[in-house]
Motif scaffolding. Structure first.
Motif, PDB file in Angstrom:
ATOM      1  N   LYS A  73     -10.253 -87.322 -44.922  1.00 18.79           N
ATOM      2  CA  LYS A  73     -11.211 -88.527 -44.771  1.00 18.79           C
ATOM      3  C   LYS A  73     -11.404 -88.886 -46.260  1.00 18.79           C
ATOM      4  CE  LYS A  73     -11.563 -89.499 -40.635  1.00 18.79           C
ATOM      5  NZ  LYS A  73     -12.304 -88.534 -39.769  1.00 18.79           N
ATOM      6  N   LYS A 146     -26.300 -86.744 -27.133  1.00 21.52           N
ATOM      7  CA  LYS A 146     -26.072 -86.604 -28.759  1.00 21.52           C
ATOM      8  C   LYS A 146     -24.549 -86.611 -28.915  1.00 21.52           C
ATOM      9  CE  LYS A 146     -30.152 -85.724 -28.939  1.00 21.52           C
ATOM     10  NZ  LYS A 146     -31.012 -86.418 -29.567  1.00 21.52           N
ATOM     11  N   CYS A 147     -23.654 -86.538 -28.338  1.00 18.95           N
ATOM     12  CA  CYS A 147     -22.177 -86.553 -28.836  1.00 18.95           C
ATOM     13  C   CYS A 147     -21.741 -88.171 -28.509  1.00 18.95           C
ATOM     14  CB  CYS A 147     -21.489 -85.767 -28.176  1.00 18.95           C
ATOM     15  SG  CYS A 147     -22.212 -83.910 -28.162  1.00 18.95           S
ATOM     16  N   CYS A 150     -21.145 -91.038 -31.085  1.00 16.73           N
ATOM     17  CA  CYS A 150     -19.932 -91.168 -32.024  1.00 16.73           C
ATOM     18  C   CYS A 150     -18.595 -91.064 -30.992  1.00 16.73           C
ATOM     19  CB  CYS A 150     -19.862 -90.045 -32.783  1.00 16.73           C
ATOM     20  SG  CYS A 150     -21.466 -89.981 -34.185  1.00 16.73           S
ATOM     21  N   HIS A 151     -18.499 -90.379 -30.151  1.00 16.13           N
ATOM     22  CA  HIS A 151     -17.270 -89.870 -29.480  1.00 16.13           C
ATOM     23  C   HIS A 151     -17.315 -90.930 -28.306  1.00 16.13           C
ATOM     24  CE1 HIS A 151     -15.933 -86.561 -31.850  1.00 16.13           C
ATOM     25  NE2 HIS A 151     -17.261 -86.363 -31.864  1.00 16.13           N
ATOM     26  N   GLY A 161     -15.889 -92.610 -37.624  1.00 16.51           N
ATOM     27  CA  GLY A 161     -14.727 -92.055 -38.025  1.00 16.51           C
ATOM     28  C   GLY A 161     -14.561 -90.449 -37.027  1.00 16.51           C
ATOM     29  N   ALA A 162     -15.259 -90.510 -35.737  1.00 19.84           N
ATOM     30  CA  ALA A 162     -15.052 -89.442 -34.846  1.00 19.84           C
ATOM     31  C   ALA A 162     -13.901 -89.200 -34.147  1.00 19.84           C
ATOM     32  CB  ALA A 162     -16.418 -89.753 -33.653  1.00 19.84           C
ATOM     33  N   MET A 163     -13.646 -88.154 -34.034  1.00 17.06           N
ATOM     34  CA  MET A 163     -12.216 -87.834 -33.586  1.00 17.06           C
ATOM     35  C   MET A 163     -11.927 -88.422 -32.134  1.00 17.06           C
ATOM     36  SD  MET A 163     -10.924 -84.663 -35.608  1.00 17.06           S
ATOM     37  CE  MET A 163      -9.208 -84.890 -34.821  1.00 17.06           C
ATOM     38  N   SER A 168      -7.548 -84.448 -28.388  1.00 14.78           N
ATOM     39  CA  SER A 168      -7.705 -83.287 -29.231  1.00 14.78           C
ATOM     40  C   SER A 168      -6.961 -82.068 -28.650  1.00 14.78           C
ATOM     41  CB  SER A 168      -9.299 -82.893 -29.248  1.00 14.78           C
ATOM     42  OG  SER A 168      -9.444 -81.662 -29.801  1.00 14.78           O
ATOM     43  N   ARG A 183     -18.539 -80.781 -38.985  1.00 13.51           N
ATOM     44  CA  ARG A 183     -17.320 -80.598 -40.124  1.00 13.51           C
ATOM     45  C   ARG A 183     -17.323 -81.874 -40.405  1.00 13.51           C
ATOM     46  NH1 ARG A 183     -12.039 -79.468 -37.082  1.00 13.51           N
ATOM     47  NH2 ARG A 183     -11.903 -81.656 -36.981  1.00 13.51           N
ATOM     48  N   THR A 185     -17.958 -85.486 -41.555  1.00 15.62           N
ATOM     49  CA  THR A 185     -19.186 -86.294 -41.342  1.00 15.62           C
ATOM     50  C   THR A 185     -19.532 -85.951 -40.172  1.00 15.62           C
ATOM     51  OG1 THR A 185     -17.500 -87.909 -40.341  1.00 15.62           O
ATOM     52  CG2 THR A 185     -18.367 -88.028 -42.643  1.00 15.62           C
ATOM     53  N   MET A 186     -19.129 -85.037 -39.141  1.00 17.62           N
ATOM     54  CA  MET A 186     -19.749 -84.496 -37.741  1.00 17.62           C
ATOM     55  C   MET A 186     -20.974 -83.752 -38.255  1.00 17.62           C
ATOM     56  SD  MET A 186     -18.458 -83.024 -34.429  1.00 17.62           S
ATOM     57  CE  MET A 186     -19.217 -81.998 -33.386  1.00 17.62           C
ATOM     58  N   ILE A 199     -20.349 -77.028 -23.952  1.00 14.39           N
ATOM     59  CA  ILE A 199     -20.041 -78.076 -24.533  1.00 14.39           C
ATOM     60  C   ILE A 199     -18.606 -78.468 -24.638  1.00 14.39           C
ATOM     61  CG2 ILE A 199     -20.488 -79.943 -26.205  1.00 14.39           C
ATOM     62  CD1 ILE A 199     -23.348 -79.378 -26.233  1.00 14.39           C
TER      63      ILE A 199
HETATM   64  C1  HEC Z   1     -22.165 -88.664 -36.336  1.00 14.44           C
HETATM   65  C2  HEC Z   1     -21.016 -88.863 -35.375  1.00 14.44           C
HETATM   66  C3  HEC Z   1     -20.576 -87.560 -34.362  1.00 14.44           C
HETATM   67  C4  HEC Z   1     -21.475 -87.021 -33.710  1.00 14.44           C
HETATM   68  C5  HEC Z   1     -22.927 -87.437 -33.253  1.00 14.44           C
HETATM   69  C6  HEC Z   1     -20.759 -85.756 -32.967  1.00 14.44           C
HETATM   70  N1  HEC Z   1     -19.666 -86.021 -33.301  1.00 14.44           N
HETATM   71 FE1  HEC Z   1     -17.942 -84.669 -33.266  1.00 14.44          FE
HETATM   72  N2  HEC Z   1     -16.727 -85.557 -34.593  1.00 14.44           N
HETATM   73  C7  HEC Z   1     -17.026 -86.394 -35.485  1.00 14.44           C
HETATM   74  C8  HEC Z   1     -16.507 -86.717 -36.524  1.00 14.44           C
HETATM   75  C9  HEC Z   1     -16.512 -87.752 -37.852  1.00 14.44           C
HETATM   76  C10 HEC Z   1     -15.328 -85.703 -36.230  1.00 14.44           C
HETATM   77  C11 HEC Z   1     -14.223 -85.403 -37.397  1.00 14.44           C
HETATM   78  C12 HEC Z   1     -14.514 -84.361 -38.022  1.00 14.44           C
HETATM   79  C13 HEC Z   1     -13.460 -84.211 -39.342  1.00 14.44           C
HETATM   80  O1  HEC Z   1     -13.061 -85.101 -39.986  1.00 14.44           O
HETATM   81  O2  HEC Z   1     -13.438 -83.057 -39.607  1.00 14.44           O
HETATM   82  C14 HEC Z   1     -15.651 -85.063 -35.117  1.00 14.44           C
HETATM   83  C15 HEC Z   1     -14.851 -83.831 -34.619  1.00 14.44           C
HETATM   84  C16 HEC Z   1     -15.148 -83.136 -33.342  1.00 14.44           C
HETATM   85  C17 HEC Z   1     -14.431 -82.243 -32.590  1.00 14.44           C
HETATM   86  C18 HEC Z   1     -12.881 -81.652 -33.291  1.00 14.44           C
HETATM   87  C19 HEC Z   1     -12.009 -82.469 -32.609  1.00 14.44           C
HETATM   88  C20 HEC Z   1     -10.532 -82.036 -33.065  1.00 14.44           C
HETATM   89  O3  HEC Z   1      -9.571 -82.186 -32.431  1.00 14.44           O
HETATM   90  O4  HEC Z   1     -10.491 -81.697 -34.165  1.00 14.44           O
HETATM   91  C21 HEC Z   1     -15.088 -81.971 -31.611  1.00 14.44           C
HETATM   92  C22 HEC Z   1     -14.763 -81.037 -30.535  1.00 14.44           C
HETATM   93  C23 HEC Z   1     -16.359 -82.603 -31.665  1.00 14.44           C
HETATM   94  N3  HEC Z   1     -16.416 -83.682 -32.711  1.00 14.44           N
HETATM   95  C24 HEC Z   1     -17.297 -82.512 -30.532  1.00 14.44           C
HETATM   96  C25 HEC Z   1     -18.508 -83.306 -30.647  1.00 14.44           C
HETATM   97  C26 HEC Z   1     -19.548 -82.699 -29.741  1.00 14.44           C
HETATM   98  C27 HEC Z   1     -19.459 -81.905 -28.436  1.00 14.44           C
HETATM   99  C28 HEC Z   1     -20.520 -83.283 -30.127  1.00 14.44           C
HETATM  100  C29 HEC Z   1     -22.082 -83.298 -29.570  1.00 14.44           C
HETATM  101  C30 HEC Z   1     -22.814 -82.081 -29.767  1.00 14.44           C
HETATM  102  C31 HEC Z   1     -20.406 -84.207 -31.213  1.00 14.44           C
HETATM  103  N4  HEC Z   1     -18.872 -84.163 -31.556  1.00 14.44           N
HETATM  104  C32 HEC Z   1     -21.091 -84.951 -31.805  1.00 14.44           C
HETATM  105  C33 HEC Z   1     -18.253 -87.022 -35.405  1.00 14.44           C
HETATM  106  C34 HEC Z   1     -19.341 -86.896 -34.544  1.00 14.44           C
END
Ligand code: HEC
Length: 208
Positions: A73, A146-147, A150-151, A161-163, A168, A183, A185-186, A199
């Motif tokens: 990113k 919570k998730c 973004c997702h 920018g969430a994946m 996945s 990880r 911006t997550m 989860i």
């Molecule tokens: C603020 C926005 C945001 C929130 C809220 C969020 N995510 Fe994410 N998520 C992202 C982003 C951005 C990435 C990509 C991260 C990176 O660039 O490494 C990501 C990546 C992931 C991945 C990795 C996917 C892969 O194939 O690599 C998983 C699994 C995931 N999120 C699950 C969750 C879960 C479960 C929650 C709730 C607990 C959550 N996320 C909440 C933004 C968010």
């Protein structure tokens, strides 16, 4: 040693060596700025080997963590750019006793360290209050609260920018770490491994 532990150890090592690296640079920069040439020389000599080890670990763990990213990113590019640029600036700055270059280099290192941290904290605010405990942890409910912001409920929203979770292919053990520690911006959730596992398992049901 399994993958989760390896990832954890390397992640932790990276943060630790980056911190040590910053402390060493901070001391050296302060000495340079306050015209303590002798002390600077002495400390540079004493810390030469530890500094080499720290730099080596810094780069090695950094490269490993980079290979774990599915895509690079903008934030990451800025961060790497700042680190890479700060190194020659520091070398020239300290060699020539140039205070401006040395300070600039230190400032760039701190900024690159700060960029990711600030981002994590700012976004982390959304998750901490939702921690629930024990056996009545409702993964689906937690996800939609919570998730999904973004997702998306179907995992496909890709907001901020969430994946796309529906495509996945991430391994369960790594997904658990991403959910716990965040990880890029997550944000980190700080959930227990058991909760994160619940989860991660729910997230897998969103896959096509
Ligand atoms: C603020 C926005 C945001 C929130 C809220 C969020 N995510 Fe994410 N998520 C992202 C982003 C951005 C990435 C990509 C991260 C990176 O660039 O490494 C990501 C990546 C992931 C991945 C990795 C996917 C892969 O194939 O690599 C998983 C699994 C995931 N999120 C699950 C969750 C879960 C479960 C929650 C709730 C607990 C959550 N996320 C909440 C933004 C968010």
């Amino acid at each position: 040693m399994d993958k989760v532990q390896l990832y954890k150890i390397i992640h932790y090592t990276h943060y630790t060596v980056v911190t040590i690296f910053l402390v060493i640079y901070f001391i050296k920069t302060i000495l340079l700025l306050s015209n303590k040439q002798e002390a600077l020389k002495k400390i540079s000599k004493t810390l030469k080997v530890p500094e080499m080890i720290v730099s080596f670990l810094f780069l090695g763990t950094g490269i490993f963590l980079l290979t774990q990213l599915p895509e690079i990113k903008m934030l990451m590019i800025i961060k790497i750019g700042l680190v890479l640029l700060s190194i020659p600036l520091a070398i020239i700055g300290f060699k020539k006793g140039n205070k401006l270059l040395a300070s600039l280099s230190f400032f760039m290192l701190v900024s690159s360290f700060g960029i990711a941290e600030v981002h994590h904290k700012r976004m982390g605010a959304i998750t901490n209050d939702a921690k629930s405990t024990g056996d009545n942890f409702d993964a689906q409910n937690y996800y939609s609260e919570k998730c999904s912001k973004c997702h998306g409920d179907d995992g496909k929203a890709m907001i901020m920018g969430a994946m796309d979770l529906s495509v996945s292919t991430l391994d369960r053990t790594v997904a658990i770490q991403v959910i716990i520690n965040g990880r890029g911006t997550m944000p980190a959730t700080g959930l227990s491994e058991k909760e994160a596992d619940a989860i991660a398992s729910y997230v897998e049901t969103l896959r096509k």
